[in-house]
Scaffold this motif. Structure first.
Motif, PDB file in Angstrom:
ATOM      1  N   LYS A 156      31.815  42.092  39.324  1.00 60.88           N
ATOM      2  CA  LYS A 156      32.104  40.669  39.121  1.00 60.88           C
ATOM      3  C   LYS A 156      33.548  40.462  38.688  1.00 60.88           C
ATOM      4  O   LYS A 156      34.243  39.565  39.184  1.00 60.88           O
ATOM      5  N   ASP A 157      34.016  41.281  37.747  1.00 55.62           N
ATOM      6  CA  ASP A 157      35.389  41.130  37.263  1.00 55.62           C
ATOM      7  C   ASP A 157      36.400  41.339  38.383  1.00 55.62           C
ATOM      8  O   ASP A 157      37.399  40.613  38.486  1.00 55.62           O
ATOM      9  N   PHE A 158      36.154  42.341  39.224  1.00 54.44           N
ATOM     10  CA  PHE A 158      37.078  42.615  40.322  1.00 54.44           C
ATOM     11  C   PHE A 158      37.180  41.433  41.269  1.00 54.44           C
ATOM     12  O   PHE A 158      38.272  40.926  41.558  1.00 54.44           O
ATOM     13  N   VAL A 159      36.039  40.964  41.757  1.00 55.09           N
ATOM     14  CA  VAL A 159      36.072  39.909  42.762  1.00 55.09           C
ATOM     15  C   VAL A 159      36.510  38.574  42.169  1.00 55.09           C
ATOM     16  O   VAL A 159      37.089  37.731  42.860  1.00 55.09           O
ATOM     17  N   THR A 160      36.292  38.378  40.867  1.00 60.14           N
ATOM     18  CA  THR A 160      36.679  37.129  40.212  1.00 60.14           C
ATOM     19  C   THR A 160      38.182  37.039  40.020  1.00 60.14           C
ATOM     20  O   THR A 160      38.768  35.951  40.079  1.00 60.14           O
ATOM     21  N   HIS A 161      38.845  38.175  39.812  1.00 59.22           N
ATOM     22  CA  HIS A 161      40.262  38.163  39.458  1.00 59.22           C
ATOM     23  C   HIS A 161      41.192  38.594  40.581  1.00 59.22           C
ATOM     24  O   HIS A 161      42.406  38.579  40.410  1.00 59.22           O
ATOM     25  N   ARG A 162      40.647  38.950  41.731  1.00 60.03           N
ATOM     26  CA  ARG A 162      41.494  39.453  42.809  1.00 60.03           C
ATOM     27  C   ARG A 162      42.108  38.303  43.605  1.00 60.03           C
ATOM     28  O   ARG A 162      41.794  37.127  43.400  1.00 60.03           O
ATOM     29  N   LEU A 163      42.991  38.672  44.535  1.00 52.88           N
ATOM     30  CA  LEU A 163      43.644  37.681  45.382  1.00 52.88           C
ATOM     31  C   LEU A 163      42.669  37.094  46.401  1.00 52.88           C
ATOM     32  O   LEU A 163      41.770  37.794  46.874  1.00 52.88           O
ATOM     33  N   ARG A 199      45.538  32.021  43.790  1.00 54.80           N
ATOM     34  CA  ARG A 199      46.620  33.001  43.919  1.00 54.80           C
ATOM     35  C   ARG A 199      47.591  32.927  42.742  1.00 54.80           C
ATOM     36  O   ARG A 199      48.090  33.954  42.274  1.00 54.80           O
ATOM     37  N   GLU A 200      47.866  31.730  42.229  1.00 58.99           N
ATOM     38  CA  GLU A 200      48.884  31.560  41.195  1.00 58.99           C
ATOM     39  C   GLU A 200      48.502  32.151  39.840  1.00 58.99           C
ATOM     40  O   GLU A 200      49.359  32.290  38.963  1.00 58.99           O
ATOM     41  N   THR A 201      47.232  32.516  39.655  1.00 53.54           N
ATOM     42  CA  THR A 201      46.817  33.112  38.384  1.00 53.54           C
ATOM     43  C   THR A 201      46.544  34.609  38.520  1.00 53.54           C
ATOM     44  O   THR A 201      46.121  35.246  37.550  1.00 53.54           O
ATOM     45  N   HIS A 202      46.791  35.185  39.688  1.00 50.24           N
ATOM     46  CA  HIS A 202      46.438  36.583  39.924  1.00 50.24           C
ATOM     47  C   HIS A 202      47.149  37.525  38.967  1.00 50.24           C
ATOM     48  O   HIS A 202      48.372  37.489  38.819  1.00 50.24           O
ATOM     49  N   MET A 203      46.380  38.352  38.265  1.00 53.08           N
ATOM     50  CA  MET A 203      46.868  39.371  37.332  1.00 53.08           C
ATOM     51  C   MET A 203      47.632  38.799  36.156  1.00 53.08           C
ATOM     52  O   MET A 203      48.409  39.515  35.508  1.00 53.08           O
ATOM     53  N   MET A 204      47.405  37.540  35.827  1.00 52.47           N
ATOM     54  CA  MET A 204      48.151  36.910  34.744  1.00 52.47           C
ATOM     55  C   MET A 204      47.344  36.792  33.444  1.00 52.47           C
ATOM     56  O   MET A 204      47.813  36.229  32.469  1.00 52.47           O
TER      57      MET A 204
END
Length: 465
Positions: free
Chosen positions: A332-339, A401-406
């Motif tokens: 869930k974390d991966f797919v929620t936070h990815r591009l 996209r604008e919040t990716h890895m932030m």
């Protein structure tokens, strides 16, 4: 986060040993990355090294340096990010700390020269030229389409988040002291030349709690210069530093990193709770109370450790026969936070499905498969012990996209659907088929079949063919 370290001392007496190096001559034809598939993209990124060779000989083991003499590829790399891009980015609103850092290595230590608030291009340019400071730009894939395109494909390929940082360093300067990272790192040289030093021993498969890099520095075992179009890979835990030589133009490189917190230990922690949950429903011993005052003891009682050892053996035996591990967070974390997928439709979020409405006589297929995960877990809408298992289908089609890895946890939400466990076989049919007839789905009634595909279609996960 990277650990700080001291500058290299005299260390050992032996001569540095070069890392594995591949040199390429100009081919005369176009040299571009292959975006046809995630595997094609990665293969073209590390060309001419074969993927099988890379994972057998280098991944998590040792550095790989690929030096190229290809002006077409060098031009392409240079287009990914330039120092001059900062002017336009600053006009869009970037902030110190969050988006950009200004720093310099002074006497073996990192000195941060950030101001407060919004970053202005004139100030950044002044710090760059007058203070000889390195400008670090965080997660440029939020702004640069080509990096979005590359990293989105790499996230599909690795099944893990892929972040990036750009480092712009003036001549005769160094931004960071020797340090290591807890990620697998790919360096793409974009502008100018950068002199690199790698050290041995590495911090094995580094994590935050490992020893300080400064305690492990000797003489560099790998030392080389990267030019535009070159690529360098080194495993997490590799102690390294880089500088731009005096008398040269400034240097720009991008670090593309992945596999943070993606170990077997992380996966075990993620799945063990689900395994205990399942076992406890059938094993009354796991539901029995712990000894009185166990939580008040300064040391764990012997009877408790023996009991836990027995439970772990029971869990290990059950694991051998388990077909479906319950993932609590990692998927869930991966797919929620990815591009999100690169330029879906017109480049905006998918808000409504397109194409023909699926019906019982339709043939459907999954789309954006690399951006969807299917997992089984306890019903999240119930908190009692009798919670039933549910199927959760999460996707990244509507991610921002604008919040990716932030690290914007409070602004991040998951997107997807949930279904009864009885729908698992039908969903697997869709997942494993290139195309399938709705009426052939393994569900009891036609109404269930139509309802399932309609739900997936509404989320833009399938299309009628």
């Amino acid at each position: 986060m990277p650990k700080k370290g001291k500058s290299a001392g005299n260390g050992r007496d032996e001569e540095p040993v070069p890392c594995k190096q591949v040199k390429l001559e100009a081919t005369g034809g176009p040299s571009i990355l292959n975006f046809d598939s995630p595997s094609g993209l990665f293969e073209s990124l590390i060309s001419p090294i074969k993927t099988e060779t890379f994972f057998k000989e280098f991944w998590e083991q040792k550095p790989l340096l690929i030096q190229r003499d290809d002006p077409v590829l060098a031009t392409y790399y240079g287009s990914l990010f330039k120092l001059t891009d900062l002017k336009n980015l600053c006009s869009q609103g970037v902030y110190y700390g969050r988006d950009v850092n200004v720093c310099r290595c002074v006497n073996g230590r990192k000195k941060v020269l950030n101001k407060d608030g919004k970053a202005h291009f004139l100030q950044l340019r002044k710090d760059f030229h007058q203070k000889r400071a390195t400008i670090q730009f965080h997660q440029p894939q939020r702004f640069k389409d080509e990096l979005w395109k590359i990293q989105e494909k790499l996230e599909c390929y690795f099944g893990s988040l892929v972040g990036s940082n750009v480092y712009m360093t003036p001549a005769g300067s160094q931004g960071l002291p020797p340090h290591y990272d807890d990620v697998e790192v790919f360096i793409l040289q974009l502008e100018g030349e950068k002199h690199w030093r790698l050290y041995h021993p590495t911090v094995p498969l580094a994590r935050e709690y490992s020893v300080e890099a400064e305690d492990r520095i000797g003489r560099p075992t790998h030392e080389f210069t990267l030019k535009p179009g070159d690529l360098l890979y080194f495993p997490r835990g590799t102690i390294h530093q880089a500088d731009t030589s005096p008398g040269l133009a400034h240097s720009t490189h991008v670090t593309v990193s992945t596999y943070q917190n993606n170990s077997w230990g992380d996966f075990l922690l993620d799945t063990i709770s689900g395994l205990v949950f399942d076992t406890a429903k059938e094993d009354v011993a796991l539901r029995a109370g712990i000894p009185r005052q166990l939580l008040l003891q300064a040391e764990t009682m012997t009877v408790a450790t023996r009991k836990l050892s027995g439970f772990l053996r029971t869990l290990a035996d059950r694991l051998e026969d388990t077909k479906e591990l319950l993932s609590s967070d990692m998927k869930k974390d991966f797919v929620t936070h990815r591009l999100p997928p690169y330029h879906v439709g017109d480049g905006t979020e998918l808000s409504s499905p397109g194409g023909e409405l699926p019906r019982l006589d339709s043939i459907v297929r999954l789309q954006f498969k690399d951006h969807i995960v299917l997992t089984v877990g306890p019903d999240q809408d119930r908190s009692d012990e009798a919670r039933e298992k549910m199927i959760y289908v999460y996707h990244s089609l509507k991610n921002r996209r604008e919040t990716h890895m932030m690290g914007n946890e409070e602004e991040t939400e998951s997107h997807g659907l949930r279904f009864p466990l009885s729908h698992l076989d039908a969903l697997r049919q869709i997942w494993h088929s290139s195309a399938i007839s709705v009426k052939d789905l393994k569900l009891t009634t036609n109404e269930e079949k139509e309802s399932l595909v309609l739900s997936l279609w509404t989320e833009c996960l399938i299309q009628v063919v």
